[in-house]
Design a protein around this motif. Structure first.
Motif, PDB file in Angstrom:
ATOM      1  N   ILE A 259       0.800  -1.165  -0.103  1.00  0.00           N
ATOM      2  CA  ILE A 259       0.113  -0.127  -0.059  1.00  0.00           C
ATOM      3  C   ILE A 259       0.832   1.191  -0.032  1.00  0.00           C
ATOM      4  O   ILE A 259       0.751   2.064  -0.833  1.00  0.00           O
ATOM      5  CB  ILE A 259      -0.894  -0.269   1.135  1.00  0.00           C
ATOM      6  CG1 ILE A 259      -1.926  -0.930   1.035  1.00  0.00           C
ATOM      7  CG2 ILE A 259      -1.601   1.405   1.349  1.00  0.00           C
ATOM      8  CD1 ILE A 259      -2.810  -1.403   2.334  1.00  0.00           C
ATOM      9  N   ASP A 260       2.024   1.399   0.900  1.00  0.00           N
ATOM     10  CA  ASP A 260       2.866   2.512   0.755  1.00  0.00           C
ATOM     11  C   ASP A 260       3.545   2.661  -0.728  1.00  0.00           C
ATOM     12  O   ASP A 260       3.686   3.913  -1.108  1.00  0.00           O
ATOM     13  CB  ASP A 260       4.038   2.142   1.977  1.00  0.00           C
ATOM     14  CG  ASP A 260       3.375   2.153   3.416  1.00  0.00           C
ATOM     15  OD1 ASP A 260       2.236   2.949   3.390  1.00  0.00           O
ATOM     16  OD2 ASP A 260       4.082   1.953   4.143  1.00  0.00           O
ATOM     17  N   LYS A 261       3.876   1.621  -1.314  1.00  0.00           N
ATOM     18  CA  LYS A 261       4.426   1.638  -2.742  1.00  0.00           C
ATOM     19  C   LYS A 261       3.447   2.132  -3.455  1.00  0.00           C
ATOM     20  O   LYS A 261       3.893   3.068  -4.325  1.00  0.00           O
ATOM     21  CB  LYS A 261       5.046   0.246  -3.132  1.00  0.00           C
ATOM     22  CG  LYS A 261       6.121  -0.370  -2.645  1.00  0.00           C
ATOM     23  CD  LYS A 261       6.385  -1.724  -3.060  1.00  0.00           C
ATOM     24  CE  LYS A 261       7.755  -2.426  -2.205  1.00  0.00           C
ATOM     25  NZ  LYS A 261       7.859  -3.480  -2.605  1.00  0.00           N
ATOM     26  N   LEU A 262       2.050   1.754  -3.397  1.00  0.00           N
ATOM     27  CA  LEU A 262       1.236   2.338  -4.341  1.00  0.00           C
ATOM     28  C   LEU A 262       1.009   3.747  -4.053  1.00  0.00           C
ATOM     29  O   LEU A 262       0.728   4.459  -5.157  1.00  0.00           O
ATOM     30  CB  LEU A 262      -0.039   1.349  -4.247  1.00  0.00           C
ATOM     31  CG  LEU A 262      -0.120   0.044  -4.824  1.00  0.00           C
ATOM     32  CD1 LEU A 262      -1.513  -0.748  -4.341  1.00  0.00           C
ATOM     33  CD2 LEU A 262       0.160  -0.003  -6.321  1.00  0.00           C
ATOM     34  N   ARG A 263       1.060   4.117  -3.025  1.00  0.00           N
ATOM     35  CA  ARG A 263       0.672   5.497  -2.515  1.00  0.00           C
ATOM     36  C   ARG A 263       1.785   6.454  -3.065  1.00  0.00           C
ATOM     37  O   ARG A 263       1.579   7.504  -3.488  1.00  0.00           O
ATOM     38  CB  ARG A 263       0.619   5.712  -1.127  1.00  0.00           C
ATOM     39  CG  ARG A 263      -0.840   5.271  -0.478  1.00  0.00           C
ATOM     40  CD  ARG A 263      -1.113   5.615   0.969  1.00  0.00           C
ATOM     41  NE  ARG A 263      -2.341   4.909   1.494  1.00  0.00           N
ATOM     42  CZ  ARG A 263      -2.447   4.623   2.873  1.00  0.00           C
ATOM     43  NH1 ARG A 263      -1.684   4.655   3.717  1.00  0.00           N
ATOM     44  NH2 ARG A 263      -3.824   4.107   2.949  1.00  0.00           N
ATOM     45  N   ALA A 264       3.049   5.833  -2.833  1.00  0.00           N
ATOM     46  CA  ALA A 264       4.072   6.473  -3.557  1.00  0.00           C
ATOM     47  C   ALA A 264       4.006   6.769  -5.039  1.00  0.00           C
ATOM     48  O   ALA A 264       4.220   7.904  -5.344  1.00  0.00           O
ATOM     49  CB  ALA A 264       5.650   6.131  -2.924  1.00  0.00           C
ATOM     50  N   GLN A 265       3.630   5.700  -5.354  1.00  0.00           N
ATOM     51  CA  GLN A 265       3.382   5.652  -7.011  1.00  0.00           C
ATOM     52  C   GLN A 265       2.382   6.915  -7.334  1.00  0.00           C
ATOM     53  O   GLN A 265       2.576   7.532  -8.426  1.00  0.00           O
ATOM     54  CB  GLN A 265       3.069   4.372  -7.475  1.00  0.00           C
ATOM     55  CG  GLN A 265       3.046   4.429  -9.009  1.00  0.00           C
ATOM     56  CD  GLN A 265       2.726   2.946  -9.382  1.00  0.00           C
ATOM     57  OE1 GLN A 265       2.580   1.967  -8.727  1.00  0.00           O
ATOM     58  NE2 GLN A 265       2.678   2.815 -10.661  1.00  0.00           N
ATOM     59  N   ARG A 266       1.258   6.779  -6.677  1.00  0.00           N
ATOM     60  CA  ARG A 266       0.218   7.553  -6.974  1.00  0.00           C
ATOM     61  C   ARG A 266       0.809   9.050  -6.835  1.00  0.00           C
ATOM     62  O   ARG A 266       0.425  10.025  -7.519  1.00  0.00           O
ATOM     63  CB  ARG A 266      -0.887   7.421  -6.047  1.00  0.00           C
ATOM     64  CG  ARG A 266      -2.091   8.267  -6.170  1.00  0.00           C
ATOM     65  CD  ARG A 266      -3.034   8.275  -5.123  1.00  0.00           C
ATOM     66  NE  ARG A 266      -2.355   8.768  -3.731  1.00  0.00           N
ATOM     67  CZ  ARG A 266      -2.955   8.340  -2.539  1.00  0.00           C
ATOM     68  NH1 ARG A 266      -3.804   7.960  -2.227  1.00  0.00           N
ATOM     69  NH2 ARG A 266      -2.111   8.957  -1.459  1.00  0.00           N
ATOM     70  N   ASP A 267       1.613   9.566  -5.755  1.00  0.00           N
ATOM     71  CA  ASP A 267       1.987  10.761  -5.485  1.00  0.00           C
ATOM     72  C   ASP A 267       2.870  11.112  -6.523  1.00  0.00           C
ATOM     73  O   ASP A 267       2.811  12.055  -6.659  1.00  0.00           O
ATOM     74  CB  ASP A 267       2.635  10.767  -4.050  1.00  0.00           C
ATOM     75  CG  ASP A 267       1.447  10.565  -2.795  1.00  0.00           C
ATOM     76  OD1 ASP A 267       0.831  10.837  -3.072  1.00  0.00           O
ATOM     77  OD2 ASP A 267       2.107  10.166  -1.695  1.00  0.00           O
ATOM     78  N   LYS A 268       3.786  10.138  -6.887  1.00  0.00           N
ATOM     79  CA  LYS A 268       4.817  10.633  -7.859  1.00  0.00           C
ATOM     80  C   LYS A 268       4.035  10.696  -9.264  1.00  0.00           C
ATOM     81  O   LYS A 268       4.348  11.617  -9.871  1.00  0.00           O
ATOM     82  CB  LYS A 268       5.648   9.369  -8.203  1.00  0.00           C
ATOM     83  CG  LYS A 268       6.790   9.380  -9.317  1.00  0.00           C
ATOM     84  CD  LYS A 268       7.709   8.326  -9.394  1.00  0.00           C
ATOM     85  CE  LYS A 268       8.796   8.825 -10.435  1.00  0.00           C
ATOM     86  NZ  LYS A 268       9.586   7.459 -10.694  1.00  0.00           N
ATOM     87  N   GLU A 269       2.938  10.134  -9.558  1.00  0.00           N
ATOM     88  CA  GLU A 269       2.112  10.357 -10.764  1.00  0.00           C
ATOM     89  C   GLU A 269       1.403  11.725 -10.656  1.00  0.00           C
ATOM     90  O   GLU A 269       1.195  12.439 -11.825  1.00  0.00           O
ATOM     91  CB  GLU A 269       1.123   9.232 -11.033  1.00  0.00           C
ATOM     92  CG  GLU A 269       1.649   7.990 -11.595  1.00  0.00           C
ATOM     93  CD  GLU A 269       0.600   6.834 -11.488  1.00  0.00           C
ATOM     94  OE1 GLU A 269      -0.449   6.955 -11.219  1.00  0.00           O
ATOM     95  OE2 GLU A 269       1.205   5.680 -11.764  1.00  0.00           O
TER      96      GLU A 269
END
Length: 158
Positions: free
Chosen positions: A88-98
């Motif tokens: 979930i943290d990885k997905l959130r980081a990816q979402r924030d980067k996007e």
């Protein structure tokens, strides 16, 4: 696992392929399937490189594999909450980067649009100035045509 009763040499090789595929999946190092930690009979079949449903010809192995899958699931459930949090943290980081990339692209798009509008405005201004200059030239040419130029002789005639 002991070889299944009544299997040919080819059948024994296939069981060995299935066992090594199961081992790779349990160790998290699959060759032919995604490494997402999931284990199922279908995935073992694909990892072993068998045709669809080929695993079901080996009933003893299927029973063993089901037991291993259950063990793996019970072990995985103990630390799955941690792995879920990290995913979930990885997905959130990816979402924030996007999001950050989208904002940067939007600002670049807006800057380019603003620049294009300035270029178009400057071009229109230059075209209008050229139009005015051509109108003035036409007016001056018609004025020159209206005026009669008379030569004045000064001095001696020969």
């Amino acid at each position: 696992m002991s070889s299944e009763v009544g299997l040919s040499e080819r059948g024994n090789i296939t069981v060995q392929r299935l066992e090594s595929a199961l081992e790779r999946l349990i160790n998290g190092k699959p060759d032919r399937t995604p490494n997402d930690g999931k284990i199922s009979l279908s995935r073992i079949n694909k990892e072993a490189g068998l045709s669809s449903g080929g695993i079901y010809y080996y009933a003893e192995f299927v029973d063993k594999a089901r037991n291993e899958i259950e063990k793996h699931k019970s072990q995985k459930s103990g630390y799955s909450s941690n792995s879920n949090k990290t995913s979930i943290d990885k997905l959130r980081a990816q979402r924030d980067k996007e999001r950050e990339l989208k904002e940067r692209y939007r600002s670049q798009r807006d800057e380019i649009k603003k620049f294009c509008d300035q270029v178009v405005a400057r071009n229109a201004n230059l075209e209008f100035s050229l139009y005015e200059a051509l109108e003035r030239i036409d007016a001056l040419e018609t004025e020159v045509k209206k005026v009669k130029v008379v030569e004045l002789d000064r001095g001696k005639k020969s």
